[in-house]
Design an enzyme around this catalytic site. Structure first.
Site, PDB file in Angstrom:
ATOM      1  NE  ARG A  37      -3.826  -2.243   2.134  1.00  9.68           N
ATOM      2  CZ  ARG A  37      -4.602  -2.782   1.268  1.00  9.68           C
ATOM      3  NH1 ARG A  37      -4.718  -2.073   0.024  1.00  9.68           N
ATOM      4  NH2 ARG A  37      -5.222  -3.854   1.162  1.00  9.68           N
ATOM      5  CB  ILE A  39       3.186   5.708   2.898  1.00 12.88           C
ATOM      6  CG1 ILE A  39       3.286   5.776   4.493  1.00 12.88           C
ATOM      7  CG2 ILE A  39       3.898   6.854   2.403  1.00 12.88           C
ATOM      8  CD1 ILE A  39       4.641   5.581   4.947  1.00 12.88           C
ATOM      9  CG  ASN A  95       4.051   9.575 -11.657  1.00 12.66           C
ATOM     10  OD1 ASN A  95       3.219   9.731 -12.334  1.00 12.66           O
ATOM     11  ND2 ASN A  95       3.858   9.406 -10.019  1.00 12.66           N
ATOM     12  CG  HIS A 108       6.823   2.983  -8.445  1.00 16.10           C
ATOM     13  ND1 HIS A 108       8.000   3.655  -8.399  1.00 16.10           N
ATOM     14  CD2 HIS A 108       5.795   3.969  -8.413  1.00 16.10           C
ATOM     15  CE1 HIS A 108       7.735   4.996  -8.423  1.00 16.10           C
ATOM     16  NE2 HIS A 108       6.516   5.391  -8.308  1.00 16.10           N
ATOM     17  CG  HIS A 110       1.466   5.190  -8.545  1.00 12.54           C
ATOM     18  ND1 HIS A 110       1.514   5.688  -7.370  1.00 12.54           N
ATOM     19  CD2 HIS A 110       2.678   5.698  -9.137  1.00 12.54           C
ATOM     20  CE1 HIS A 110       2.569   6.425  -7.091  1.00 12.54           C
ATOM     21  NE2 HIS A 110       3.176   6.332  -8.351  1.00 12.54           N
TER      22      HIS A 110
HETATM   23  P1  AMP Z   1       6.321   8.365  -7.587  1.00 10.57           P
HETATM   24  O1  AMP Z   1       5.989   9.627  -7.309  1.00 10.57           O
HETATM   25  O2  AMP Z   1       5.603   7.755  -8.679  1.00 10.57           O
HETATM   26  O3  AMP Z   1       7.788   8.050  -7.603  1.00 10.57           O
HETATM   27  O4  AMP Z   1       5.675   7.284  -6.343  1.00 10.57           O
HETATM   28  C1  AMP Z   1       6.201   7.185  -5.117  1.00 10.57           C
HETATM   29  C2  AMP Z   1       5.474   6.709  -4.154  1.00 10.57           C
HETATM   30  O5  AMP Z   1       6.070   6.276  -3.002  1.00 10.57           O
HETATM   31  C3  AMP Z   1       4.611   7.874  -3.715  1.00 10.57           C
HETATM   32  O6  AMP Z   1       2.920   7.724  -3.845  1.00 10.57           O
HETATM   33  C4  AMP Z   1       4.635   7.862  -2.217  1.00 10.57           C
HETATM   34  O7  AMP Z   1       3.500   8.093  -1.471  1.00 10.57           O
HETATM   35  C5  AMP Z   1       5.040   6.601  -1.968  1.00 10.57           C
HETATM   36  N1  AMP Z   1       5.931   6.159  -0.885  1.00 10.57           N
HETATM   37  C6  AMP Z   1       7.011   6.736  -0.436  1.00 10.57           C
HETATM   38  N2  AMP Z   1       7.515   6.219   0.798  1.00 10.57           N
HETATM   39  C7  AMP Z   1       6.761   5.029   0.782  1.00 10.57           C
HETATM   40  C8  AMP Z   1       6.917   4.084   1.724  1.00 10.57           C
HETATM   41  N3  AMP Z   1       7.717   3.971   2.890  1.00 10.57           N
HETATM   42  N4  AMP Z   1       5.807   3.109   1.811  1.00 10.57           N
HETATM   43  C9  AMP Z   1       4.833   2.986   0.757  1.00 10.57           C
HETATM   44  N5  AMP Z   1       4.756   3.981   0.039  1.00 10.57           N
HETATM   45  C10 AMP Z   1       5.602   5.029  -0.067  1.00 10.57           C
END
Ligand code: AMP
Ligand code: ZN
Length: 122
Positions: A37, A39, A95, A108, A110
């Site tokens: 999930r 965060i 992204n 990754h 989403h």
């Molecule tokens: P992006 O902006 O596409 O690189 O997405 C990175 C995502 O990682 C963001 O939506 C953050 O909310 C999420 N994120 C950052 N740190 C964590 C974490 N420790 N656990 C889960 N999600 C995270």
């Protein structure tokens, strides 16, 4: 595109999650992928699906290992089914790079849904 050798990046947050050094809420796992999930969810359901191997973004991953990129997409669709949003619909977001809103440089997808998806994450 130059080949990219996947490795564990010691200063990568998502490699830390795969290793279990950083806590996460697991949703799904295969031998090659891991889903957990977000965060800071952008919708009621917001799951991140990653390859266990470190690639800095999805473009680098698909060039280096298209089968692994496919496994990440298949896992993302499976997550939507597991989360019960496959029929209602959902959004997959990738992204890429700074202007694309990427903040974590481990590839990754989403998976976002559970309500009308408005706007974009990141
Ligand atoms: P992006 O902006 O596409 O690189 O997405 C990175 C995502 O990682 C963001 O939506 C953050 O909310 C999420 N994120 C950052 N740190 C964590 C974490 N420790 N656990 C889960 N999600 C995270
Ligand atoms: Zn990584």
């Amino acid at each position: 595109v130059a080949r990219y050798d996947a490795r564990v990046s010691s200063d990568c947050l998502f490699c830390g999650i795969v290793a279990g050094d950083i806590p996460s809420t697991k949703v799904y796992e295969t031998d090659l992928t891991f889903a957990f999930r977000d965060i800071h969810p952008s919708a009621p359901i917001h799951v991140l699906v990653i390859p266990k191997a470190h690639y800095p973004d999805m473009a680098t991953l698909v060039a280096a290992d298209p089968q692994l990129a496919s496994a990440v997409l298949a896992a993302s669709a499976e997550v939507a089914s597991i989360e019960g949003i496959a029929d209602a619909g959902y959004r997959m977001v990738v992204n890429t790079g700074t202007d694309g809103g990427q903040t974590i440089f481990h590839a990754h997808v989403h998976v976002i849904g559970g309500g009308k998806v408005v706007g974009l994450p990141g």
